[in-house]
Write a protein that holds these residues in place. Structure first.
Motif, mmCIF file in Angstrom:
data_model
loop_
_atom_site.group_PDB
_atom_site.id
_atom_site.type_symbol
_atom_site.label_atom_id
_atom_site.label_comp_id
_atom_site.label_asym_id
_atom_site.label_seq_id
_atom_site.Cartn_x
_atom_site.Cartn_y
_atom_site.Cartn_z
ATOM 1 N N GLU A 48 -34.960 -9.060 5.343
ATOM 2 C CA GLU A 48 -35.494 -9.303 6.689
ATOM 3 C C GLU A 48 -35.517 -8.007 7.497
ATOM 4 O O GLU A 48 -36.479 -7.730 8.231
ATOM 5 C CB GLU A 48 -34.649 -10.359 7.399
ATOM 6 N N ARG A 49 -34.474 -7.209 7.362
ATOM 7 C CA ARG A 49 -34.421 -5.925 8.080
ATOM 8 C C ARG A 49 -35.511 -4.986 7.571
ATOM 9 O O ARG A 49 -36.140 -4.257 8.357
ATOM 10 C CB ARG A 49 -33.032 -5.297 7.890
ATOM 11 N N ILE B 267 -40.940 -13.048 1.736
ATOM 12 C CA ILE B 267 -40.445 -12.667 3.065
ATOM 13 C C ILE B 267 -41.432 -11.739 3.761
ATOM 14 O O ILE B 267 -41.723 -11.895 4.956
ATOM 15 C CB ILE B 267 -39.055 -12.018 2.935
ATOM 16 N N LEU B 268 -41.992 -10.783 3.033
ATOM 17 C CA LEU B 268 -42.970 -9.883 3.644
ATOM 18 C C LEU B 268 -44.228 -10.633 4.051
ATOM 19 O O LEU B 268 -44.811 -10.377 5.109
ATOM 20 C CB LEU B 268 -43.316 -8.756 2.662
ATOM 21 N N GLU B 269 -44.647 -11.578 3.219
ATOM 22 C CA GLU B 269 -45.833 -12.358 3.549
ATOM 23 C C GLU B 269 -45.588 -13.232 4.780
ATOM 24 O O GLU B 269 -46.488 -13.433 5.604
ATOM 25 C CB GLU B 269 -46.227 -13.228 2.347
ATOM 26 N N ALA B 270 -44.350 -13.741 4.924
ATOM 27 C CA ALA B 270 -44.025 -14.554 6.094
ATOM 28 C C ALA B 270 -44.060 -13.744 7.384
ATOM 29 O O ALA B 270 -44.251 -14.306 8.471
ATOM 30 C CB ALA B 270 -42.642 -15.190 5.916
ATOM 31 N N HIS B 271 -43.899 -12.427 7.286
ATOM 32 C CA HIS B 271 -43.959 -11.554 8.457
ATOM 33 C C HIS B 271 -45.386 -11.078 8.749
ATOM 34 O O HIS B 271 -45.586 -10.183 9.571
ATOM 35 C CB HIS B 271 -43.036 -10.341 8.280
ATOM 36 N N GLY B 272 -46.362 -11.642 8.070
ATOM 37 C CA GLY B 272 -47.760 -11.314 8.344
ATOM 38 C C GLY B 272 -48.266 -10.058 7.679
ATOM 39 O O GLY B 272 -49.330 -9.548 8.059
ATOM 40 N N ALA C 129 -38.423 -5.918 6.314
ATOM 41 C CA ALA C 129 -39.702 -6.410 6.818
ATOM 42 C C ALA C 129 -39.889 -6.023 8.287
ATOM 43 O O ALA C 129 -40.984 -5.593 8.690
ATOM 44 C CB ALA C 129 -39.774 -7.925 6.644
ATOM 45 N N ASN C 130 -38.845 -6.153 9.082
ATOM 46 C CA ASN C 130 -38.948 -5.776 10.507
ATOM 47 C C ASN C 130 -39.204 -4.281 10.665
ATOM 48 O O ASN C 130 -39.959 -3.856 11.551
ATOM 49 C CB ASN C 130 -37.671 -6.182 11.242
ATOM 50 N N VAL D 103 -42.860 -3.670 9.898
ATOM 51 C CA VAL D 103 -43.717 -4.164 10.974
ATOM 52 C C VAL D 103 -43.664 -3.234 12.176
ATOM 53 O O VAL D 103 -44.696 -2.920 12.797
ATOM 54 C CB VAL D 103 -43.304 -5.595 11.362
ATOM 55 N N ASN D 104 -42.470 -2.746 12.519
ATOM 56 C CA ASN D 104 -42.329 -1.841 13.665
ATOM 57 C C ASN D 104 -43.039 -0.513 13.442
ATOM 58 O O ASN D 104 -43.503 0.128 14.403
ATOM 59 C CB ASN D 104 -40.849 -1.596 13.959
#
Length: 449
Positions: free
Chosen positions: A52-53, A81-86, A55-56, A59-60
């Motif tokens: 999760e960290r 997880i990456l796909e869930a973050h768009g 992926a964030n 994204v940032n």
């Protein structure tokens, strides 16, 4: 131009917000463009919180697309997880992203994947949508349960062999109706051959006296115990199969609710025989509501195989531009290795694709039928061998499936006679053409059209 100038120019960058990930079992190494972060390469542990960290962080940084290799099964949680973050995730074949000599470290692998993806040199492997992926997982789990249950059928057979009732000589399948009745009676304590023989189905080819004679056994306690254990495990997997079937039916219902109901009614089935290990619900009806065409009208494709094909390929086959791209993905198309104008090899590639394995089995089955596909298989088998005939017939079935799914084509079998007539016309036309090339004219014999 010196070497330094060439290195600076490099290949043109197509994706300037691309990242590359080297997948591992304990940690993952992520590389991003050097101008987006001070530390362009970072390592994240394989724990969910670290994913999760990761992926964030991506994204940032404004990353829009990510490439990774399909390493074992370790890529699956990262992908989801990456796909869930768009984020757009490209799952690349390790053959395409293979590192050049001298780059074999985790950091260099991640940077190499990132560079290849930024330049648009990596092709995305096919990965179905979330709902289809769930359906595929349930079906694969069901197949594993079937494999495990089959192993316990073998254990029952071994225990029966030790006790010496020759049940497998008088019934076609010990896991069938008659076989399971007799096995359950033996486990329950029944030892009378006449009582056991009375449990057999009247459709058994062997006579009642032969069945009774075959059920005289040496029922030692340890062998009966082994039979009891194997039967319990077999029943446990049968119960799990029922639960899997319920999940599969729920997924199909959910998917079909998003589709427009077909206008025409479902055609009648070509045959009403129930296949072994069939699912415990009406597969044809749910599939017809989902895809809008009855796939079982194609010879060689039954309800279960139709469901397997949809689960593995999805409902949107426009991802393959043509049927030739689709059969190439299935490795059913001839290879094309050419160098210097010479064909080095035209063999099909080896594959572990589950769809290809199912289509090959369907080709063998349809080869025994009196259909156009069956005639095609038999003629090729006589001319170039059964192995190549299986591949060619499987390719034809795959093309029919593709056309039905993408264009809604309804299949009508022209029959084996029609195929033979078409083949004769092609041969005669070729003979006329060859004769004309040599200056001759062919005339049909009297009484022959």
């Amino acid at each position: 131009m010196n070497k330094h100038d060439f290195k600076q120019r490099g290949l043109p960058v197509i994706h300037d917000r691309a990242a590359g990930i080297d997948i591992g079992s304990r940690f993952h190494v992520v590389a991003v463009p050097a101008d987006l972060a001070k530390e362009s390469v970072q390592t994240f542990q394989a724990f969910t919180a670290d994913l999760e960290r990761m992926a964030n962080w991506l994204v940032n940084l404004g990353i829009t697309t990510i490439a990774m290799e399909s390493t074992g099964v370790y890529w699956i949680p990262v992908y989801e997880i990456l796909e869930a973050h768009g984020l757009q995730v490209i799952l690349a074949n390790a053959r395409d992203a293979r590192a050049v000599p001298g780059r074999k470290t985790d950091v260099n692998d991640a940077q190499w994947i990132q560079r290849l993806h930024a330049c648009g040199l990596l092709r995305a492997s096919f990965h179905p949508d979330r709902e289809i992926s769930a359906l595929r997982s349930y079906l694969r789990l069901r197949e594993r349960h079937l494999d495990y249950a089959a192993a316990h059928i073998q254990h029952m057979q071994k225990a029966l062999t030790h006790m010496n009732p020759r049940l497998h000589h008088v019934v076609a399948d010990i896991a069938g109706l008659s076989g399971m009745r007799i096995i359950r009676a033996i486990v329950a304590g029944e030892r009378s051959p006449s009582s056991l023989a009375a449990l057999s189905d009247k459709r058994c080819k062997a006579g009642i006296d032969v069945i009774e004679a075959s059920l005289v056994g040496n029922y030692q306690p340890e062998h009966v115990f082994a039979l009891t254990q194997a039967l319990s495990m077999y029943d446990a997997y049968q119960a799990q199969l029922l639960v899997c079937d319920q999940q599969i039916a729920q997924v199909l219902l959910k998917l079909s609710q998003e589709k427009v109901s077909p206008v025409e009614q479902l055609p009648k089935p070509r045959h009403n025989t129930r296949q072994p290990n069939a699912l415990n619900f009406d597969v044809r009806t749910l599939l017809y509501q989902l895809v809008g065409v009855d796939l079982t009208q194609i010879h060689g494709i039954g309800p279960y195989l139709a469901l397997r094909l949809v689960a593995e390929c999805g409902t949107d086959l426009s991802r393959w531009r043509t049927c030739h791209h689709f059969t190439s993905w299935l490795t059913l198309a001839p290879g094309c290795r050419i160098s210097g104008g010479k064909v080095l090899s035209a063999h099909t590639r080896k594959t572990k694709n589950r769809v290809t394995a199912h289509l090959r089995l369907a080709a063998v089955t349809v080869g025994r039928t009196n259909t156009a596909l069956g005639a095609f298989y038999r003629r090729l088998a006589a001319r170039i061998g059964k192995a190549k005939a299986v591949t060619a017939t499987a390719r034809k079935i795959a093309i029919l499936f593709y056309n039905a799914m993408r264009f809604g084509m309804s299949y009508q079998d022209p029959g084996a006679d029609h195929y033979e007539q078409k083949y004769r016309e092609r041969v005669v036309k070729g003979l006329y053409r060859r004769a004309a090339e040599f200056g001759f004219t062919l005339q049909p014999a009297s009484g022959v059209s």
